[in-house]
Write an enzyme that holds these catalytic residues in place. Structure first.
Site, short mmCIF file in Angstrom:
data_model
loop_
_atom_site.label_atom_id
_atom_site.label_comp_id
_atom_site.label_asym_id
_atom_site.label_seq_id
_atom_site.Cartn_x
_atom_site.Cartn_y
_atom_site.Cartn_z
N ASP A 85 44.52 -29.33 25.52
CA ASP A 85 43.75 -28.17 25.97
C ASP A 85 44.55 -26.91 25.66
O ASP A 85 45.77 -26.94 25.58
CB ASP A 85 43.48 -28.26 27.48
CG ASP A 85 42.59 -27.14 28.01
OD1 ASP A 85 41.79 -26.58 27.23
OD2 ASP A 85 42.69 -26.82 29.21
N TYR A 111 39.65 -23.69 28.68
CA TYR A 111 38.44 -24.53 28.71
C TYR A 111 38.15 -25.19 27.37
O TYR A 111 37.01 -25.22 26.93
CB TYR A 111 37.22 -23.71 29.19
CG TYR A 111 37.56 -22.72 30.27
CD1 TYR A 111 37.85 -23.14 31.57
CD2 TYR A 111 37.65 -21.36 29.98
CE1 TYR A 111 38.21 -22.23 32.55
CE2 TYR A 111 38.01 -20.44 30.97
CZ TYR A 111 38.29 -20.89 32.25
OH TYR A 111 38.64 -19.99 33.22
N HIS A 112 39.18 -25.72 26.72
CA HIS A 112 39.00 -26.34 25.40
C HIS A 112 39.57 -27.76 25.34
O HIS A 112 40.36 -28.07 24.46
CB HIS A 112 39.68 -25.49 24.32
CG HIS A 112 39.15 -24.11 24.19
ND1 HIS A 112 39.88 -23.07 23.63
CD2 HIS A 112 37.95 -23.57 24.52
CE1 HIS A 112 39.15 -21.97 23.63
NE2 HIS A 112 37.98 -22.24 24.17
N PRO A 113 39.17 -28.67 26.24
CA PRO A 113 39.72 -30.02 26.17
C PRO A 113 39.20 -30.78 24.95
O PRO A 113 38.03 -30.66 24.59
CB PRO A 113 39.25 -30.67 27.48
CG PRO A 113 38.01 -29.93 27.84
CD PRO A 113 38.21 -28.52 27.36
#
Length: 542
Positions: free
Chosen positions: A303, A478-480
């Protein structure tokens, strides 16, 4: 939307394709696979329809962070690198998935990201291979060129509200030695400029709006909301059906051709593990029968992290000033309602920059998101004073974590460990990024707007102090990704055609298949992955 897959009294239906998750990828698949009318498609979504008003107002994402009706509201385990803090992980639980609640930025990442995927053995995923799919998806406001498409489903637009602070940030970055860049998604990413957004005429264009709406009238597409997938059902090593619960009833959807799991970097590996595909010891510990011992499922989670600097503003022109003033707030609402213009069209980053923290690097390793407002945490109240903020995000972290089910209950949230700041490279990039960002914020172009740095503040100077600030304030962007990653090694979950290795009739299509994080926001790359996957699925069907 009707069902041309027969339904029998025991709530079993049959389709050619069953897609689990109507998010950034699932809506693309539903549109493309049903387009020629030859295949019946079922799209399952655990959340509701996208009727919440705030979904469609760009700035409305702030209202959706803690909105349980459209958000999974996950939390990490205590993060060792962040002083044992748990980090909130909002994910979309609604038609459009996270594209319905995200910050709307259209950023593809660097050419080098995809070439690196290819060099790691993922044939067909180099930049030259994926560019046609970015273009196919795109309806670029500026028109088509070598890097952009026009006429595709996804609107990509320039910022409607060019506020003076965001413009001054770009000028300040050039004064600090960073080149101006009019297009982060063009020939090169490096530089400072305006972000583009997935909006049209001041309204959000989620994949539910851009891809699902145009397909809604098709008789061969059925969309079911409030339908939570419980597990996949197998016949030997073939994925045969999806069992899902809808309004208290357990239903089964059989797939004649394939099941496509598009539930995102958290819910896709969770569903595979619940279904018996995952690390054998984990599955046995929860009493789940092992269909395939796949130790890579849920591994390699990555992330992006961000660390924000907050500046006190010398002029009452920030969003804090607008939204904290009753009359100005009403005026902004009226302006948006009447003209779809003004501050309510702002995304989670207006202008920004990509730069290298070390000249030896081949490409930028830090992204800056500039915002004409400030808050302690996204989704919480704006500060009561006049301020703006800019965040450092290291775009290629080395740290990797994991996702594990906690029980055999599909309703139980999974255990999420990201391991932010676990490596020396990650720690150094964040500290150096903050130093460079401070140089930009001190440049002449921003002087008329700045009173002082509110956070971390003048006392935080040394590398040790800056790292301590990262540990205290670092948060997710918020980028898993990468929990069902593509590759050829023993821990890779899917092959180059996104088929789950060792299982027939099953693909994963979402951010979880990324071999590693792209250098930027993840929504545009996920849409590209789904466009490419659609072609591969239809090719294989022929």
């Amino acid at each position: 939307m009707t069902n041309n897959g027969a339904t029998s009294p025991n709530d079993t239906s049959e389709f050619d394709y069953v897609i689990v998750g109507a998010g950034s990828a699932g809506c693309v698949l539903a549109n493309r696979l049903s387009a020629d009318g030859k295949h019946s498609v079922l799209l399952l979504e655990a959340g509701p329809k996208d009727t919440n008003l705030w979904i469609h107002v760009p700035l409305g994402y702030g209202k959706l962070f803690k909105e349980k009706t459209v958000n999974w509201m996950y939390q990490t385990e205590p993060e060792p690198g962040l002083n044992g803090r748990q980090v909130f992980q909002p994910r979309g639980k609604v038609l459009g998935g996270s594209s319905s609640i995200n910050g709307l930025l259209y950023v593809r990442g660097q050419h080098e990201d995809y070439d690196r995927w290819r060099q790691h053995g993922n044939t067909g995923w180099g930049y030259d291979d994926v560019l046609p799919y970015f273009k196919k998806a795109e309806d670029q406001q500026r028109g088509a060129n070598d890097f952009h498409g026009a006429g595709g489903p996804l609107p990509v637009s320039d910022m409607l509200h060019a506020d003076p602070l965001s413009g001054a940030f770009i000028k300040a970055a050039t004064e600090a030695g960073i080149p101006a860049n009019p297009d982060f998604n063009g020939a090169t990413q490096e530089g400072a400029g305006w972000f583009q957004t997935t909006t049209r005429n001041g309204r959000r264009a989620s994949t539910a709006v851009a891809y699902l709406r145009p397909a809604k009238g098709r008789s061969n597409l059925r969309v079911e909301t409030a339908a939570l997938a419980q597990r996949l059902l197998f016949e030997g090593r073939r994925a045969a059906a999806v069992e899902y619960r809808q309004y208290g009833t357990l239903r089964t959807a059989r797939a004649r051709k394939e099941i496509l799991v598009s539930s995102g970097a958290y819910n896709s590996p969770q569903l595979l593990q619940l279904s018996g595909v995952g690390p054998a010891e984990l599955l046995k510990s929860h009493g789940i029968g092992v269909v395939l011992d796949a130790p890579g499922v849920g591994n390699d989670l990555q992330d992006h992290m961000q660390v924000r600097i907050v500046m006190l503003c010398a002029q009452p022109i920030t969003l804090n000033d607008v939204l904290n003033h009753p009359v100005r707030r009403i005026m902004a609402g009226v302006r948006y309602a009447a003209f779809r213009k003004g501050p309510l069209t702002i995304a989670a980053g207006t202008s920004g920059a990509f730069f290298k923290t070390n000249p030896r690097l081949a490409s930028p390793d830090v992204q800056i998101h500039f915002l004409p407002f400030s808050t302690d945490k996204m989704g919480e109240k704006l500060h009561p004073f006049s301020a703006f903020s800019a965040s450092v995000c290291q775009v290629r972290p080395e740290s990797r974590g994991s996702l594990r089910i906690r029980s055999a209950d599909p309703m139980a949230p999974p255990e999420i460990r990201i391991n932010y700041l676990a490596t020396e490279t990650d720690r150094a990039a964040n500290v150096e990024g903050l130093k460079i960002l401070r140089r930009i914020l001190a440049a002449p172009a921003l002087k008329p707007f700045v009173i002082e740095e509110k956070e971390p503040g003048a006392k935080v100077v040394s590398d040790e102090d800056l790292l301590a600030f990262c540990r205290l304030r670092g948060n997710t962007v918020y980028h898993p990704t990468s929990t069902c990653r593509m590759g050829n090694d023993p821990l890779a979950v899917v092959d180059q055609r996104l088929r789950v290795r060792g299982i027939e009739g099953l693909r994963v299509v979402d951010a979880s298949v990324m071999p590693d994080l792209v250098s930027g926001n993840t929504n545009a790359p996920v849409i590209m992955i789904a466009e490419k996957a659609s072609d591969m699925i239809l090719q294989d069907a022929r």
